[in-house]
Design a protein around this motif. Structure first.
Motif, short mmCIF file in Angstrom:
data_model
loop_
_atom_site.label_atom_id
_atom_site.label_comp_id
_atom_site.label_asym_id
_atom_site.label_seq_id
_atom_site.Cartn_x
_atom_site.Cartn_y
_atom_site.Cartn_z
N TYR A 72 -10.33 6.67 1.05
CA TYR A 72 -9.68 6.48 2.63
C TYR A 72 -8.32 7.19 2.60
O TYR A 72 -7.83 7.02 3.87
N GLN A 73 -7.63 7.73 1.75
CA GLN A 73 -6.45 8.43 1.94
C GLN A 73 -6.59 9.94 2.53
O GLN A 73 -5.66 10.32 3.10
N ASN A 74 -7.90 10.31 2.77
CA ASN A 74 -8.03 11.69 3.29
C ASN A 74 -8.92 11.13 4.50
O ASN A 74 -9.62 10.72 5.02
N LYS A 81 2.05 5.41 0.42
CA LYS A 81 1.87 6.29 1.85
C LYS A 81 0.40 7.01 1.62
O LYS A 81 -0.13 7.20 0.68
N SER A 82 -0.19 7.12 2.77
CA SER A 82 -1.28 8.26 2.86
C SER A 82 -1.07 9.46 2.39
O SER A 82 0.06 10.05 2.54
N ALA A 83 -2.00 10.03 1.61
CA ALA A 83 -1.89 11.44 1.19
C ALA A 83 -1.86 12.49 2.07
O ALA A 83 -1.37 13.50 1.90
N PRO A 128 0.81 -1.36 0.10
CA PRO A 128 0.02 0.24 0.10
C PRO A 128 0.76 1.34 -0.13
O PRO A 128 2.00 1.38 0.74
N ALA A 185 -9.47 5.34 -2.71
CA ALA A 185 -8.77 6.58 -2.66
C ALA A 185 -9.44 7.62 -1.72
O ALA A 185 -8.89 8.44 -1.12
N GLY A 188 -5.50 3.90 5.41
CA GLY A 188 -5.01 5.10 4.87
C GLY A 188 -4.66 6.18 5.98
O GLY A 188 -4.00 5.87 6.88
N ALA A 189 -5.36 7.18 5.86
CA ALA A 189 -5.17 8.32 6.87
C ALA A 189 -6.34 8.29 8.10
O ALA A 189 -6.60 9.21 8.53
N ASN A 190 -7.29 7.18 8.19
CA ASN A 190 -8.28 7.12 9.18
C ASN A 190 -8.06 6.14 10.01
O ASN A 190 -7.44 5.03 9.81
N TYR A 243 -3.39 11.43 9.59
CA TYR A 243 -4.58 11.28 10.56
C TYR A 243 -4.74 12.56 11.35
O TYR A 243 -3.85 12.97 11.73
#
Length: 438
Positions: A417-419, A124-126, A122, A415, A186-188, A129
């Motif tokens: 989930y990256q925010n 990296k998160s955009a 996976p 995508a 992701g970022a969550n 968190y």
């Protein structure tokens, strides 16, 4: 839930050790990706060991490459950047750069420098968190502990509200796949958000690392949800009862996705649990959920070509193989079917979560988001038909929530989930009221 199963190939690892020339490994990895760039799939497939060849056909490899091209565009470069010994194998990390993005890979090699595994790492998160606005650390404390079940020890966090006596406790049970204690995607971090939000309302919680993340090597053989989920959920319930200041008679289980699907089974095995929360929980078979996910992604891609339609048709045929309910002379418990051992599918397909939920006397809260593309309103409606008239059950549909229980304006894709978007505060308020109600 599982997504795009044809894109993921399990990296098998063992326990004995050997040494290997890192430069040679890097060159071997480079050769493999060069062949893929040149679309020489037969030659690339020949680099697999016999076991890998039996699990991943040349057509599977070609499909993987085609899917990557459709997602990221033309492949530009592949650089091996790291190697790590994993038992008698070596895992090489390869950074892939495409015209429209990046995708990293983990390639496993044996002593003969044959490829034994390939994994899409996976990205990296955009974004990082973001702590929810309702996470007031003045109102609660968090303590790192270990969750112990026979032969296993998992890191866990116990969250307790300050200045509250006899508070309820919620045990959080993950969805499919490996997961950390926050259920990070992701970022969550849904479980971290839930723990903070509930604690601010005077409710404690237990969250823990999923066994499949820490003891991954145990899941390359026959297993069922007992080893994956149930044993550790039972241990977490036992831990919750020992928390200082908590009411041992007010332990609840919050199961998310697969965890929600299994929550009735968990409650049946632990009849002293006060209630269960089914969050984005499938009411149907896992195979049906995977079919829906594949159809949704196909429709989203707007691919009307014959090749695209055939790709979907082939995927649905493959998924259909997972609907088995018993072994046969040619099907062993550890036979891999749609990425999981036959034992797993048989166990899950012989379980009817709706029927088990009907039997329960404990409180049940069923919730579903309208912007969830992984589990749909179809499942919520089935829960509603089966449980809607029962006095111990409350159901609520949240039109704006996605699979991670955060508010969104559309269903979207992975995508999304990256925010970082926090778990819905109104949802947490609803849960707190329900948990505290007599």
């Amino acid at each position: 839930m599982k997504k795009h199963f044809l894109l993921f190939i399990i990296l098998l690892i063992s326990t004995s050790a050997f040494s290997q020339n890192v430069i040679q490994l890097f060159n071997s990895a480079g050769d493999f990706f060069k062949l893929l760039q040149e679309e020489k799939f037969t030659a690339a497939h020949a680099l697999f060991d016999d076991n890998m060849k039996s699990k991943v056909s040349e057509e599977n490899l070609k499909k993987l490459w085609t899917d990557l091209g459709a997602k990221y565009g033309k492949a530009n470069s592949f650089d091996a950047v790291q190697s790590k010994a994993q038992g008698e194998f070596f895992a090489v990390t390869v950074e892939g750069k495409f015209a429209n993005g990046e995708q990293n890979f983990l390639v496993g090699f044996d002593k003969a420098q044959k490829i034994v595994g390939l994994f899409l790492v996976p990205g990296k998160s955009a974004a990082a968190y973001a702590k929810p606005t309702y996470a007031d650390t003045n109102l609660y404390t968090e303590k790192s502990v270990y969750l112990n079940s026979p032969g296993h020890q998992l890191a866990a966090i116990v969250t307790t509200p300050k200045n509250v006596k006899n508070f309820p406790v919620v045990v959080m049970v993950h969805g499919s796949g490996p997961g950390d204690m926050d259920e990070t995607v992701g970022a969550n971090k849904p479980f971290k958000d839930l723990a903070a939000g509930l604690a601010a309302k005077g409710i404690g919680s237990v969250r823990y690392v999923k066994r499949t993340l820490v003891y991954a090597q145990e899941f390359y053989k026959a297993f069922t949800v007992k080893e994956e989920v149930l044993d550790d959920a039972a241990a977490a319930i036992a831990l919750a009862k020992t928390i200082s200041g908590a009411d041992a008679k007010k332990v609840f289980v919050l199961g998310h996705s697969l965890g929600g699907m299994l929550a009735p089974k968990i409650a049946l095995a632990s009849p002293d649990v006060a209630g269960i929360i089914l969050a984005a929980a499938p009411a149907r078979k896992l195979s049906d959920i995977i079919v829906d996910q594949n159809k949704y992604m196909f429709e989203l891609a707007k691919d009307t070509t014959a090749a695209g339609k055939k790709q979907l048709a082939d995927a649905l045929i493959e998924i259909d193989k997972s609907r088995l309910t018993k072994l046969s002379p040619t099907l062993k418990a550890d036979s891999i079917v749609v990425g999981l051992p036959a034992s797993y599918w048989i166990d899950l397909n012989n379980y009817n979560q709706v029927n088990v939920a009907k039997m329960l006397k404990q409180k049940i809260y069923v919730l579903q988001g309208g912007n969830d593309f992984q589990v749909s309103k179809t499942d919520f409606d089935l829960w509603n038909v089966a449980l809607g008239k029962k006095k111990n059950v409350q159901l609520k549909f949240y039109p704006e929530l996605n699979h991670l229980l955060s508010p969104q304006t559309e269903k979207g894709t992975m995508a999304q989930y990256q925010n970082p978007v926090s778990v819905s505060e109104p949802l947490i308020n609803d849960l707190a009221i329900w948990i505290k109600a007599k």
